[in-house]
Design a protein around this motif. Structure first.
Motif, PDB file in Angstrom:
ATOM      1  N   HIS A  45       1.075  -1.309  -0.121  1.00  0.00           N
ATOM      2  CA  HIS A  45      -0.106  -0.016   0.024  1.00  0.00           C
ATOM      3  C   HIS A  45       0.838   1.327  -0.028  1.00  0.00           C
ATOM      4  CE1 HIS A  45       0.683  -0.674   4.277  1.00  0.00           C
ATOM      5  NE2 HIS A  45       0.586   0.774   4.522  1.00  0.00           N
ATOM      6  N   GLU A  46       2.050   1.216   0.277  1.00  0.00           N
ATOM      7  CA  GLU A  46       2.883   2.215   0.166  1.00  0.00           C
ATOM      8  C   GLU A  46       3.844   2.664  -1.111  1.00  0.00           C
ATOM      9  OE1 GLU A  46       4.650   2.124   4.625  1.00  0.00           O
ATOM     10  OE2 GLU A  46       5.614   0.794   3.371  1.00  0.00           O
ATOM     11  N   ILE A  47       3.506   1.680  -2.160  1.00  0.00           N
ATOM     12  CA  ILE A  47       4.089   1.702  -3.566  1.00  0.00           C
ATOM     13  C   ILE A  47       3.935   3.215  -4.190  1.00  0.00           C
ATOM     14  CG2 ILE A  47       4.105   0.844  -5.821  1.00  0.00           C
ATOM     15  CD1 ILE A  47       3.799  -1.773  -4.536  1.00  0.00           C
ATOM     16  N   GLU A  48       2.518   3.506  -4.153  1.00  0.00           N
ATOM     17  CA  GLU A  48       2.159   4.804  -4.767  1.00  0.00           C
ATOM     18  C   GLU A  48       2.814   5.902  -4.286  1.00  0.00           C
ATOM     19  OE1 GLU A  48      -1.686   7.197  -6.562  1.00  0.00           O
ATOM     20  OE2 GLU A  48      -1.845   5.590  -5.327  1.00  0.00           O
ATOM     21  N   ALA A  49       2.899   6.135  -2.862  1.00  0.00           N
ATOM     22  CA  ALA A  49       3.493   7.208  -2.005  1.00  0.00           C
ATOM     23  C   ALA A  49       5.002   7.263  -2.404  1.00  0.00           C
ATOM     24  CB  ALA A  49       3.362   6.873  -0.687  1.00  0.00           C
ATOM     25  N   ARG A  50       5.698   6.077  -2.468  1.00  0.00           N
ATOM     26  CA  ARG A  50       7.368   6.136  -2.881  1.00  0.00           C
ATOM     27  C   ARG A  50       7.517   6.479  -4.281  1.00  0.00           C
ATOM     28  NH1 ARG A  50      10.519   2.198   1.113  1.00  0.00           N
ATOM     29  NH2 ARG A  50       9.308   2.635   2.998  1.00  0.00           N
ATOM     30  N   LEU A  51       6.672   5.900  -5.269  1.00  0.00           N
ATOM     31  CA  LEU A  51       6.948   6.039  -6.528  1.00  0.00           C
ATOM     32  C   LEU A  51       6.220   7.089  -7.180  1.00  0.00           C
ATOM     33  CD1 LEU A  51       7.469   2.389  -7.711  1.00  0.00           C
ATOM     34  CD2 LEU A  51       9.080   3.665  -6.810  1.00  0.00           C
ATOM     35  N   GLY A  52       5.021   7.589  -6.840  1.00  0.00           N
ATOM     36  CA  GLY A  52       4.244   8.615  -7.410  1.00  0.00           C
ATOM     37  C   GLY A  52       3.310   7.923  -8.446  1.00  0.00           C
ATOM     38  N   TYR A  53       3.197   6.502  -8.516  1.00  0.00           N
ATOM     39  CA  TYR A  53       2.093   5.944  -9.178  1.00  0.00           C
ATOM     40  C   TYR A  53       2.037   4.619  -8.710  1.00  0.00           C
ATOM     41  CZ  TYR A  53       6.081   3.223 -11.259  1.00  0.00           C
ATOM     42  OH  TYR A  53       7.085   2.222 -11.461  1.00  0.00           O
ATOM     43  N   ARG A  54       0.854   4.082  -9.021  1.00  0.00           N
ATOM     44  CA  ARG A  54       0.471   2.875  -8.510  1.00  0.00           C
ATOM     45  C   ARG A  54       1.042   1.660  -9.354  1.00  0.00           C
ATOM     46  NH1 ARG A  54       0.111  -0.394  -4.604  1.00  0.00           N
ATOM     47  NH2 ARG A  54      -1.569  -1.986  -4.539  1.00  0.00           N
ATOM     48  N   GLY A  55       1.633   0.994  -8.905  1.00  0.00           N
ATOM     49  CA  GLY A  55       2.266  -0.167  -9.550  1.00  0.00           C
ATOM     50  C   GLY A  55       1.625  -1.277  -9.338  1.00  0.00           C
ATOM     51  N   VAL A  56       2.408  -2.661  -9.657  1.00  0.00           N
ATOM     52  CA  VAL A  56       1.754  -3.702  -9.206  1.00  0.00           C
ATOM     53  C   VAL A  56       2.233  -4.103  -7.769  1.00  0.00           C
ATOM     54  CG1 VAL A  56       1.473  -4.756 -11.506  1.00  0.00           C
ATOM     55  CG2 VAL A  56       3.740  -4.963 -10.144  1.00  0.00           C
ATOM     56  N   ASP A  57       1.647  -5.133  -6.916  1.00  0.00           N
ATOM     57  CA  ASP A  57       2.059  -5.383  -5.732  1.00  0.00           C
ATOM     58  C   ASP A  57       3.322  -6.403  -5.597  1.00  0.00           C
ATOM     59  OD1 ASP A  57      -0.200  -4.031  -4.888  1.00  0.00           O
ATOM     60  OD2 ASP A  57      -1.336  -5.719  -4.502  1.00  0.00           O
ATOM     61  N   GLU A  58       3.764  -6.853  -6.545  1.00  0.00           N
ATOM     62  CA  GLU A  58       4.997  -8.076  -6.331  1.00  0.00           C
ATOM     63  C   GLU A  58       6.311  -7.289  -7.588  1.00  0.00           C
ATOM     64  OE1 GLU A  58       2.309  -8.469  -9.150  1.00  0.00           O
ATOM     65  OE2 GLU A  58       1.755  -9.531  -7.481  1.00  0.00           O
ATOM     66  N   VAL A  59       7.486  -7.470  -6.735  1.00  0.00           N
ATOM     67  CA  VAL A  59       8.430  -7.216  -7.555  1.00  0.00           C
ATOM     68  C   VAL A  59       8.633  -8.341  -8.867  1.00  0.00           C
ATOM     69  CG1 VAL A  59      11.035  -7.466  -7.760  1.00  0.00           C
ATOM     70  CG2 VAL A  59       9.893  -6.419  -5.620  1.00  0.00           C
TER      71      VAL A  59
END
Length: 68
Positions: A45-59
């Motif tokens: 749930h922190e991906i968007e805040a860190r990258l500026g966009y909503r990516g996928v949940d897994e590397v």
């Protein structure tokens, strides 16, 4: 998680184990190397805040992973 080298999203990367450092899998990565450094330790749930966009949940999604 350590990130070594440079790579783009969609490339095949080697996955190494801890603490022995031996390669145990390869997979198609969903983020580039710089993004993974910024995501280190983050929850999904922190991906968007860190990258500026909503990516996928897994590397690397399990459908795109080969265990050696």
């Amino acid at each position: 998680m350590n990130v070594e080298g440079t790579f783009a999203a969609g490339e095949v990367v080697a996955v190494h184990g801890q603490p022995d450092g031996k390669e145990f899998a390869r997979g198609l990565v969903n983020f580039d190397a710089d993004e993974l450094v910024r995501l280190r330790g983050a929850k999904s749930h922190e991906i968007e805040a860190r990258l500026g966009y909503r990516g996928v949940d897994e590397v690397i999604h399990r459908d795109n992973l080969v265990v050696l």
